[in-house]
Design an enzyme around this catalytic site. Structure first.
Site, short mmCIF file in Angstrom:
data_model
loop_
_atom_site.label_atom_id
_atom_site.label_comp_id
_atom_site.label_asym_id
_atom_site.label_seq_id
_atom_site.Cartn_x
_atom_site.Cartn_y
_atom_site.Cartn_z
CD GLU A 47 -28.84 -0.72 6.53
OE1 GLU A 47 -28.32 -1.40 7.45
OE2 GLU A 47 -28.75 -1.02 5.32
CG HIS A 103 -28.36 -9.81 3.90
ND1 HIS A 103 -27.99 -9.39 2.64
CD2 HIS A 103 -28.41 -8.68 4.68
CE1 HIS A 103 -27.81 -8.06 2.66
NE2 HIS A 103 -28.06 -7.62 3.87
#
Length: 304
Positions: A268, A138
């Site tokens: 993650e 991101h």
């Protein structure tokens, strides 16, 4: 009839301009250039009056991702940057690409002159000679997941990636980041950067979120068999280093994995919506554990 004549004339002028006016920009072509100037300023935009964000030296290389008015667009410190093309020399095709991607002076460098990122290690299991691409997920207008207290994933992925980079460099690796500040880099550009810099391992760093706050733990994702050994080694190192629940590793069709030519994985590193995970993630010890686990995993991967 007069309106028709004016419309026809306007159309003719437009068509003529398309053929006669020079096109001063073009799409990225991936060409590699050597720096032909002793010191070459790297600027924030294609203008001689724009901010200088760093410098390159004669012999450094860069990859062209676009051109505008005689300026070449590339990446510097993980951010879009521009250099004057008339100081560049097309690189020989048989010459290995060693692209310089340094931090800018206001991003931790003590000098405005670009310094090599490769560091040596005194350990017997060195990562010297390997290019590791870290991809902080991101950035910019893309906040990623929103966690407890409104914490945005994009800041944590960058913070963690910098910690990982520091430890990997201490082990001898040449570490590059797809972004080094809160800027948006498209998925396609992340892959183009990875492809251009002869990446040996690509690691995309993320944090998870879920409406049910009981969801917790770490995951490692890979796309195909070319990525599986990397995933196995890094996940094993990571799972043995951190205290969060091990959710395992599994294949996934993520763009940065599917379109990547280098062995690549996506991590993650816990759930920002789980109170235990969140408290652990925010601790300095966890950041060091993640960096250590990934470093051990990469050493094992390249040793095998």
């Amino acid at each position: 009839m007069k309106n028709f004549y004016y419309a026809l004339t306007s159309l003719a002028i437009v068509l003529t301009s398309l053929f006669l006016l020079p096109n001063n920009s073009h799409a990225a072509n991936g060409d590699v250039y050597d720096v032909g100037q002793a010191i070459l300023n790297v600027r924030s935009s294609p203008s001689i009056g724009s901010e200088i964000v760093g410098q390159l030296q004669a012999g450094d290389q860069l990859v062209e991702f676009g051109e505008q008015h005689g300026w070449v667009q590339t990446y510097f410190g993980g951010k879009e940057a521009w250099v004057a093309k008339h100081y560049l020399i097309p690189a020989k095709q048989d010459k290995p690409v060693q692209v310089q991607v340094q931090a800018t002076p206001n991003e931790g460098s003590s000098s405005s002159q670009a310094q090599p990122q490769v560091q040596t290690s005194n350990t017997s299991h060195s990562l010297n000679g390997y290019n590791i691409m870290l991809d902080p997920g991101h950035g910019g207008y893309d906040p990623g997941s929103i966690g407890i207290n409104g914490v945005r994933e994009k800041f944590l992925t960058l913070e963690t990636s910098k910690q990982i980079a520091e430890q990997l460099r201490a082990a001898g690796a040449n570490v590059l980041l797809t972004r080094s500040s809160d800027t948006y880099v498209s998925l396609a550009d992340r892959i183009r950067i990875s492809d251009a810099y002869t990446t040996h391992a690509f690691i995309s760093v993320h944090y998870n979120a879920f409406p049910n706050s009981s969801a917790d733990g770490i995951n490692t994702f890979y796309y195909s068999s070319k990525d599986q050994k990397l995933a196995e080694n890094v996940h094993q190192g990571l799972a043995s280093a951190v205290t969060l629940r091990d959710r395992g590793m599994m294949p996934n069709n993520y763009y940065v994995l599917r379109t990547n030519h280098a062995p690549s994985i996506l991590l993650e590193l816990g759930f920002l919506t789980n109170y235990n995970d969140f408290a652990t993630i925010r601790s300095n010890s966890f950041q060091h554990q993640v960096a250590n686990g990934i470093t051990i995993g990469l050493k094992n991967y390249f040793a095998n």
